[in-house]
Structures are given as C-alpha cells and as structure tokens.
Write an enzyme that holds these catalytic residues in place. Sequence first.
Site, PDB file in Angstrom:
ATOM      1  N   ARG A 153       0.828  -1.217   0.000  1.00 54.27           N
ATOM      2  CA  ARG A 153       0.000   0.000   0.000  1.00 54.27           C
ATOM      3  C   ARG A 153       0.852   1.253   0.000  1.00 54.27           C
ATOM      4  NH1 ARG A 153      -2.457   1.977   4.778  1.00 54.27           N
ATOM      5  NH2 ARG A 153      -2.076  -0.016   5.772  1.00 54.27           N
ATOM      6  N   ARG A 168       2.908  11.974  16.904  1.00 56.62           N
ATOM      7  CA  ARG A 168       1.760  12.459  16.134  1.00 56.62           C
ATOM      8  C   ARG A 168       0.564  12.557  17.060  1.00 56.62           C
ATOM      9  NH1 ARG A 168       2.051   9.442  10.311  1.00 56.62           N
ATOM     10  NH2 ARG A 168       4.221   9.982   9.925  1.00 56.62           N
ATOM     11  N   HIS A 174       0.261   9.093  18.988  1.00 56.56           N
ATOM     12  CA  HIS A 174       1.249   8.108  18.548  1.00 56.56           C
ATOM     13  C   HIS A 174       2.669   8.591  18.843  1.00 56.56           C
ATOM     14  CE1 HIS A 174      -1.414   6.034  15.268  1.00 56.56           C
ATOM     15  NE2 HIS A 174      -2.021   6.145  16.428  1.00 56.56           N
ATOM     16  N   GLU A 202       6.068   1.500  17.749  1.00 57.19           N
ATOM     17  CA  GLU A 202       5.011   2.516  17.762  1.00 57.19           C
ATOM     18  C   GLU A 202       4.189   2.358  19.034  1.00 57.19           C
ATOM     19  OE1 GLU A 202       1.995   4.045  14.486  1.00 57.19           O
ATOM     20  OE2 GLU A 202       1.167   2.346  15.585  1.00 57.19           O
TER      21      GLU A 202
END
Length: 269
Positions: A59, A106, A121, A140
């Site tokens: 992706r 983030r 995040h 993460e």
Amino acid sequence: MEIQLWKAVLTPYELAVKELTVKFEHLIKEYKDCGMYSPIEQVTGRVKSISSILEKAQRKGIPLENVEEDMYDIAGIRIICQFVEDIQLVVEMIRKRSDMEIRDERDYVKHVKESGYRSYHMIVGYEVETLLGTKEINVEIQIRTLGMNFWSIIEHSMQYKYQKNIPEHIKKKMLKAAQTIVVLDSEMSAVRGEIMDAQNRMQIQSNMISDILNNIQNLYHVANKREIAKIQDEFYRIYEMNDMERLERFGKELDIIAEGYRAQALDQD
Ligand code: 0O2
C-alpha cells in the site's frame, strides 16, 4: 525477502513487545502499590503479522528490504487510559525515559484524522539484546482512552470487512460515533477528580487490608491460637465499620505486635 527469514527478522520485535509490555505493566503496579491513581489503565502489545506487513508495504510502496527502516509499527504497544488528560501524563512519562528514544510524535487527539480516529502516537527507538548482539528497533506506542480504543477497534474491523473501502453511509455513522466518543470523553473528564479520589481510596484500603492479612498470616507461625483469634475477630469488627482511619490504626497496632514477635525470634537465635 525469503519467507523463512521473516521469522528471524521478527524475533527482536517480539522481544521488544514483551519487554515493553512488562515495563508499562510494572508502572501500573508501582502506582497501585503506592496507593496512587495510575494514568495507565491497561497495556497491550503485538507484532504486526507478516500478511499485514506485506499489505502495508504494498500500500505504501515500501520495498521489502526497507521494511525494517521504513515501517515504524512492526512492533506496537497500546496504552489505554481512563481519561483524555492521562494521555499527556503518559506522553511526558515516556519522554523522560532513558530506555526509549523519541523519533516521532503524532497527536491525532488534537489533530483528529479524517476518519474520526483519535489517538496519540509515539515512535520510539528501543534497544534489545539478541544472540547477534544489540539491535535498535522502532516501536510505535499508541496512547488513547478507553472510548477512543472502542471506536478504533470497531472502525478497524470495518476497514478489514470492506478492505479499506468503507461505504460512505458507514463512514458517516463512524464519524458520528467518533463525535459521541469526544463528548463521552469530555463528560468523563468532568468527573475525573472525583473518580480519581474514589479509586485512590479504594487502592489505599485494598493495600492496607492486604498488609493486615499478611501480618495475621505470619502471626500464625509465632503467636498462640487464642491471640490470633482475638486479632482476627477485631479485624472483622473494624472491617465491617468501613472506617479507614480505624483500619489504619489497627494496621499500625498489628505492625507493632508483628515487630515484637520478630524481635523475640531474633533474641532466641
Ligand atoms: P494496523 O492493522 O492497526 O497495524 P501515514 O504516515 O499517516 O501515511 P501510517 O504509517 O499508517 O501512515 O501512520 P499512522 O497514520 O500514524 O497510523 C499508524 C497506525 O495507527 C495504523 O496502523 C492503525 O493502527 C492506526 N490508525 C491510523 N489511522 C487510523 C484510522 O483511521 N482508523 C483506525 N482504526 N486506526 C488507525 P495500520 O498499519 O494502518 O494498521
């Protein structure tokens, strides 16, 4: 990448997830042991499945040989908080740690994603020790409230069901649900102080009772049965009064009795 190599590649990520889960769970325990409210309610962790890595690489156009450098969430930790305010406390806690190096942050709580997704995040660098030596990997960390987590799990299932092409009418419903979660989170925040007080009280009481029961259990080895029966009856009597101050006094008296027996035992040695 050869299929059989994936297992070896993912091993350090599994170790990192295990270690970090234990570390954050231990923080919850430390808060509880001190009778304090924990901004972390729950911790989970996972290593991304190979199929999910392949799907994301495709992706995002990440060549498979660059997956480790360019895919930041192969190792993922999720920290669930009760209240929105707790998220920032957890972020600060992570920023201060010496075993994690912040690489990116983030704030999707302030800057909500188009889908309605909210979460904070952090990408951190974390070192693990393997047979081949030290390896620093990306992890993460997603920090979110119970409400945000509920929404995100449901929306994630929708993405899976519709293979990332969620129909417009469902997207709209999910957006509406996301707004409801914002309202719910803010209503919960309004009673945060009261709930924290109640939870602190409960934790202090639970720690106190466990200390008392520990002491009584130890007395079984040294005190005579009649004295223990008396102490036990007194404990049940005070417990039923639901009076924290009396319970605390009783706990202190019991400490003195237990200390007396300990000193006696040392004298006899
Ligand atoms: P999975 O299956 O959970 O692992 P970007 O830089 O924004 O293009 P990236 O790397 O996806 O891309 O970063 P981002 O946006 O910070 O998202 C990382 C992870 O956050 C996602 O991983 C999801 O777990 C979660 N997430 C982000 N946006 C959404 C959303 O709209 N809905 C839900 N339910 N989760 C979201 P993966 O690999 O996409 O998925």
